[in-house]
Design a protein around this motif. Structure first.
Motif, PDB file in Angstrom:
ATOM      1  N   ASP A 159       0.834  -1.504  -0.059  1.00  0.00           N
ATOM      2  CA  ASP A 159      -0.031  -0.061  -0.034  1.00  0.00           C
ATOM      3  C   ASP A 159       0.958   1.270   0.085  1.00  0.00           C
ATOM      4  OD1 ASP A 159      -2.315  -1.402  -0.109  1.00  0.00           O
ATOM      5  OD2 ASP A 159      -2.647  -1.062   2.272  1.00  0.00           O
ATOM      6  N   GLY A 160       2.011   1.109   0.825  1.00  0.00           N
ATOM      7  CA  GLY A 160       2.923   2.265   0.608  1.00  0.00           C
ATOM      8  C   GLY A 160       3.543   2.576  -0.698  1.00  0.00           C
ATOM      9  N   TRP A 161       3.806   1.620  -1.406  1.00  0.00           N
ATOM     10  CA  TRP A 161       4.367   1.766  -2.570  1.00  0.00           C
ATOM     11  C   TRP A 161       3.175   2.439  -3.599  1.00  0.00           C
ATOM     12  CZ3 TRP A 161       7.467   2.632  -6.582  1.00  0.00           C
ATOM     13  CH2 TRP A 161       7.178   2.409  -7.719  1.00  0.00           C
ATOM     14  N   TYR A 162       2.020   2.247  -3.290  1.00  0.00           N
ATOM     15  CA  TYR A 162       0.862   3.093  -4.150  1.00  0.00           C
ATOM     16  C   TYR A 162       1.022   4.254  -3.655  1.00  0.00           C
ATOM     17  CZ  TYR A 162      -1.309  -0.670  -6.501  1.00  0.00           C
ATOM     18  OH  TYR A 162      -1.766  -1.633  -7.624  1.00  0.00           O
ATOM     19  N   ARG A 163       1.140   4.732  -2.296  1.00  0.00           N
ATOM     20  CA  ARG A 163       1.205   5.948  -1.929  1.00  0.00           C
ATOM     21  C   ARG A 163       2.734   6.694  -2.535  1.00  0.00           C
ATOM     22  NH1 ARG A 163      -1.101   3.772   2.756  1.00  0.00           N
ATOM     23  NH2 ARG A 163       0.797   3.140   3.572  1.00  0.00           N
ATOM     24  N   LEU A 164       3.751   6.257  -2.483  1.00  0.00           N
ATOM     25  CA  LEU A 164       4.952   6.519  -3.094  1.00  0.00           C
ATOM     26  C   LEU A 164       4.845   6.778  -4.482  1.00  0.00           C
ATOM     27  CD1 LEU A 164       8.036   7.445  -3.057  1.00  0.00           C
ATOM     28  CD2 LEU A 164       8.338   4.933  -3.157  1.00  0.00           C
ATOM     29  N   ASP A 165       4.215   5.937  -5.291  1.00  0.00           N
ATOM     30  CA  ASP A 165       3.895   5.906  -6.714  1.00  0.00           C
ATOM     31  C   ASP A 165       3.145   7.082  -7.138  1.00  0.00           C
ATOM     32  OD1 ASP A 165       3.947   4.642  -9.257  1.00  0.00           O
ATOM     33  OD2 ASP A 165       1.822   4.081  -9.061  1.00  0.00           O
ATOM     34  N   SER A 166       2.130   7.445  -6.149  1.00  0.00           N
ATOM     35  CA  SER A 166       0.993   8.419  -6.534  1.00  0.00           C
ATOM     36  C   SER A 166       1.811  10.020  -6.272  1.00  0.00           C
ATOM     37  CB  SER A 166      -0.030   8.643  -5.662  1.00  0.00           C
ATOM     38  OG  SER A 166      -0.983   7.620  -5.659  1.00  0.00           O
ATOM     39  N   ALA A 167       2.828   9.821  -5.259  1.00  0.00           N
ATOM     40  CA  ALA A 167       3.533  10.886  -4.998  1.00  0.00           C
ATOM     41  C   ALA A 167       4.418  11.306  -6.084  1.00  0.00           C
ATOM     42  CB  ALA A 167       4.308  10.892  -3.678  1.00  0.00           C
ATOM     43  N   GLU A 168       5.076  10.326  -6.621  1.00  0.00           N
ATOM     44  CA  GLU A 168       6.185  10.492  -7.821  1.00  0.00           C
ATOM     45  C   GLU A 168       5.250  10.986  -9.172  1.00  0.00           C
ATOM     46  OE1 GLU A 168       8.382   6.848  -8.182  1.00  0.00           O
ATOM     47  OE2 GLU A 168       9.727   7.853  -6.550  1.00  0.00           O
ATOM     48  N   LYS A 169       4.023  10.422  -9.357  1.00  0.00           N
ATOM     49  CA  LYS A 169       3.249  11.107 -10.411  1.00  0.00           C
ATOM     50  C   LYS A 169       3.016  12.425 -10.256  1.00  0.00           C
ATOM     51  CE  LYS A 169       1.682   6.617 -12.092  1.00  0.00           C
ATOM     52  NZ  LYS A 169       1.100   5.259 -11.593  1.00  0.00           N
ATOM     53  N   ALA A 170       2.566  12.726  -8.959  1.00  0.00           N
ATOM     54  CA  ALA A 170       2.061  14.105  -8.640  1.00  0.00           C
ATOM     55  C   ALA A 170       3.164  15.168  -8.820  1.00  0.00           C
ATOM     56  CB  ALA A 170       1.432  14.273  -6.973  1.00  0.00           C
ATOM     57  N   LEU A 171       4.360  14.758  -8.600  1.00  0.00           N
ATOM     58  CA  LEU A 171       5.582  15.402  -8.690  1.00  0.00           C
ATOM     59  C   LEU A 171       5.846  15.694 -10.320  1.00  0.00           C
ATOM     60  CD1 LEU A 171       8.661  14.307  -6.577  1.00  0.00           C
ATOM     61  CD2 LEU A 171       7.427  16.538  -6.617  1.00  0.00           C
ATOM     62  N   ARG A 223       6.364  10.902 -14.134  1.00  0.00           N
ATOM     63  CA  ARG A 223       6.682  10.906 -12.947  1.00  0.00           C
ATOM     64  C   ARG A 223       8.009  11.397 -12.727  1.00  0.00           C
ATOM     65  NH1 ARG A 223       6.641   6.219  -9.968  1.00  0.00           N
ATOM     66  NH2 ARG A 223       5.336   5.079 -11.616  1.00  0.00           N
ATOM     67  N   VAL A 224       8.183  11.969 -11.440  1.00  0.00           N
ATOM     68  CA  VAL A 224       9.462  12.309 -10.976  1.00  0.00           C
ATOM     69  C   VAL A 224      10.125  11.577  -9.926  1.00  0.00           C
ATOM     70  CG1 VAL A 224      11.310  14.068 -10.258  1.00  0.00           C
ATOM     71  CG2 VAL A 224       9.467  14.545 -12.129  1.00  0.00           C
ATOM     72  N   LYS A 225      11.217  10.718 -10.075  1.00  0.00           N
ATOM     73  CA  LYS A 225      11.472   9.879  -8.685  1.00  0.00           C
ATOM     74  C   LYS A 225      12.052  10.635  -7.432  1.00  0.00           C
ATOM     75  CE  LYS A 225      13.722   5.836 -10.413  1.00  0.00           C
ATOM     76  NZ  LYS A 225      15.114   5.181 -10.916  1.00  0.00           N
TER      77      LYS A 225
END
Ligand SMILES: Cc1cc2nc3c(=O)[nH]c(=O)nc-3n(C[C@H](O)[C@H](O)[C@H](O)COP(=O)(O)OP(=O)(O)OC[C@H]3O[C@@H](n4cnc5c(N)ncnc54)[C@H](O)[C@@H]3O)c2cc1C
Length: 453
Positions: free
Chosen positions: A418-430, A438-440
């Motif tokens: 689930d945490g990966w999904y949150r990180l994934d969304s945060a990178e896409k939002a960046l 996305r930005v890593k």
């Protein structure tokens, strides 16, 4: 056994995820069931797909989609930011699981035994790759001040390194490169990139498609010297028996006979030049000495005694990756792998009960992502055979909650799927405001925060 088979997999790169997939597709998964926990030292899964594959290879990163579907399965849990053995030891794993599969891959550079290798300006490809791929544990800056640069090695990693050095920062901007990497690449002074191979075009280890892609950049002029196109009986046999080698040789031949164009960055592919010394002054790289080699009839080469000094400001050694030995597991120094038979870890001629390996830590650091799938299938098939024949040990605490309690008690800040999904969304939002996919996020602390660890 009435409870599900419990398997721990250490390393959530492609091999580990394919192993989890194979376990869940097995008959045992239907009855009595399988539950798999993946332990990964990075806060995010995917191994070298995230921290090895070059950012301008989005096609390959599409494999992540397939691996995603595996990790979406409810029988699989991810414990990221958990290091073996610092956060969990083999004895701990044995207490919780019927079997443990190690798929820890490879992270470091293989040594190149030439004088001058420790000079300032002599870099391991793995370190450079970790920088441009935003690995959390490496420095955020990279010195890109040299205008002439050597890349030693003729495999796909050498091509990645040469291509990233030769492209402009703006060509790489649409990819997921982090901001610090874009800023660093903006300052890159490299105008000439020289790739060196000891042997000839028929012996190059490039994949044909990767090689051809070099020529697609509007800023890279790929140059091959016609003098470097040479074959002996061994080379001809290689070309006949290996379609990929033949395609690579044909591409190189075509490049050798065409006129040199005017794209701004020159990328030379040199063959039959064996690096013998990295030259330095005041502790810094100023050049490279190579010895001309010649084919010996078998496809191997021998030195000709003819040396050449190349005026260069940096040398990147892309001569192969290396795995780290794993504490408490046997280790074969010669191959840099865990000794195994069919994925069963072998110690003193015996199977180390309930312990398995797969991927690069098993086979060595060669081959593409897809190759790890067959490897994982073989390991899992033997694990299941051991299970069916009562050869696995019995863990003392097989309840799934026991591991979470253990990590919590140890105060390990683990990430989850689930945490990966949150990180994934945060990178896409960046990436979104810049029109990028996305930005890593690179810093470990930032990754943990974004993952809600
Ligand atoms: C620079 C580079 C570029 C590449 N480009 C391509 C490409 O374009 N296409 C392609 O098909 N293949 C490519 N490959 C090959 C591909 O990356 C490998 O085939 C594949 O990643 C190997 O999978 P693996 O799971 O064995 O290892 P890895 O991908 O290395 O995964 C191992 C995982 O284990 C984790 N781990 C390691 N030690 C521990 C520990 N002690 N505790 C917990 N976790 C640990 C690591 O963090 C990692 O996530 C490339 C390889 C490199 C090096």
């Amino acid at each position: 056994m009435s409870r599900p088979l419990r398997v721990a997999i250490v390393g959530a790169g492609p091999a580990g995820i394919y192993a989890a997939d194979a376990l869940l597709k097995s008959e045992v998964a239907a009855e009595p069931g399988v539950s798999v926990d993946l332990f990964e030292r990075m806060p995010a899964p995917f191994g070298l797909i995230r921290y090895g594959v070059a950012p301008d290879h989005p096609r390959i990163k599409g494999i992540i989609t397939a691996l995603h579907q595996v990790l979406d399965k409810p029988q699989i849990r991810l414990f990221g930011n958990v290091d073996y053995p610092n956060d969990i030891t083999l004895d701990d794993l044995r207490a919780f699981y019927d079997a443990v599969v190690f798929s820890t891959g490879a992270t470091a550079d293989r040594a190149l035994p030439v004088p001058g290798v420790d000079l300032d300006g002599s870099y391991g490809a793995a370190d450079f790759v970790s920088w441009y791929d935003g690995h959390p544990d490496v420095p955020r800056t990279w010195p890109l001040t040299a205008d002439k640069v050597a890349v030693l090695g003729v495999g796909n990693v050498a091509l990645d390194v040469a291509r990233v050095l030769a492209k402009t920062a703006d060509e790489l901007l649409p990819t997921e490169i982090p901001a610090n990497v874009y800023d660093g690449l903006k300052l890159n002074q490299a105008k000439e990139i020289h790739v060196f191979g000891r042997r000839g075009p028929a012996q190059a280890k490039f994949s044909p498609m990767e090689l051809r892609e070099l020529d697609h950049s509007p800023s890279i002029e790929v140059i091959v010297d016609p003098e470097d196109i040479d074959y002996d009986e061994g080379s001809i046999a290689t070309r006949r028996g290996n379609k990929q080698a033949d395609m690579v040789a044909k591409t190189l031949e075509n490049w050798a006979i065409r006129d040199v164009g005017d794209r701004p960055h020159k990328l030379f592919l040199h063959f039959f030049e064996s690096p013998v010394e990295i030259l330095g002054e005041d502790g810094k790289v100023v050049g490279l000495r190579t010895e001309r080699t010649a084919l010996d009839g078998t496809g191997n080469v021998k030195g000709t005694g003819e040396f050449k000094d190349w005026d260069l400001g940096a040398v990147y050694r892309a001569v192969g990756y290396l795995s780290d030995a794993l504490p408490k597991l046997p280790w074969d120094e010669a191959t840099g792998t865990v000794p195994d038979e069919g994925g069963r870890v072998i110690e003193n001629g015996e199977h180390l009960q309930s312990t398995y390996v797969t991927g690069w830590i098993r086979r060595g650091p060669i081959g593409l992502i897809g190759h790890t799938k067959g490897d994982a299938n073989e390991t899992v098939s033997n694990l299941l055979d051991d299970h069916a024949n009562g050869r696995l040990h019995t863990p003392s605490s097989p309840a799934p909650e026991a591991v979470e309690a253990f990590l919590a008690e140890r105060q390990v800040r683990y990430t989850t799927w689930d945490g990966w999904y949150r990180l994934d969304s945060a990178e896409k939002a960046l990436g979104e405001p810049q029109g990028r996919e996305r930005v890593k996020i690179v810093e470990r602390e930032d990754m943990l925060r974004a993952s809600g660890a």
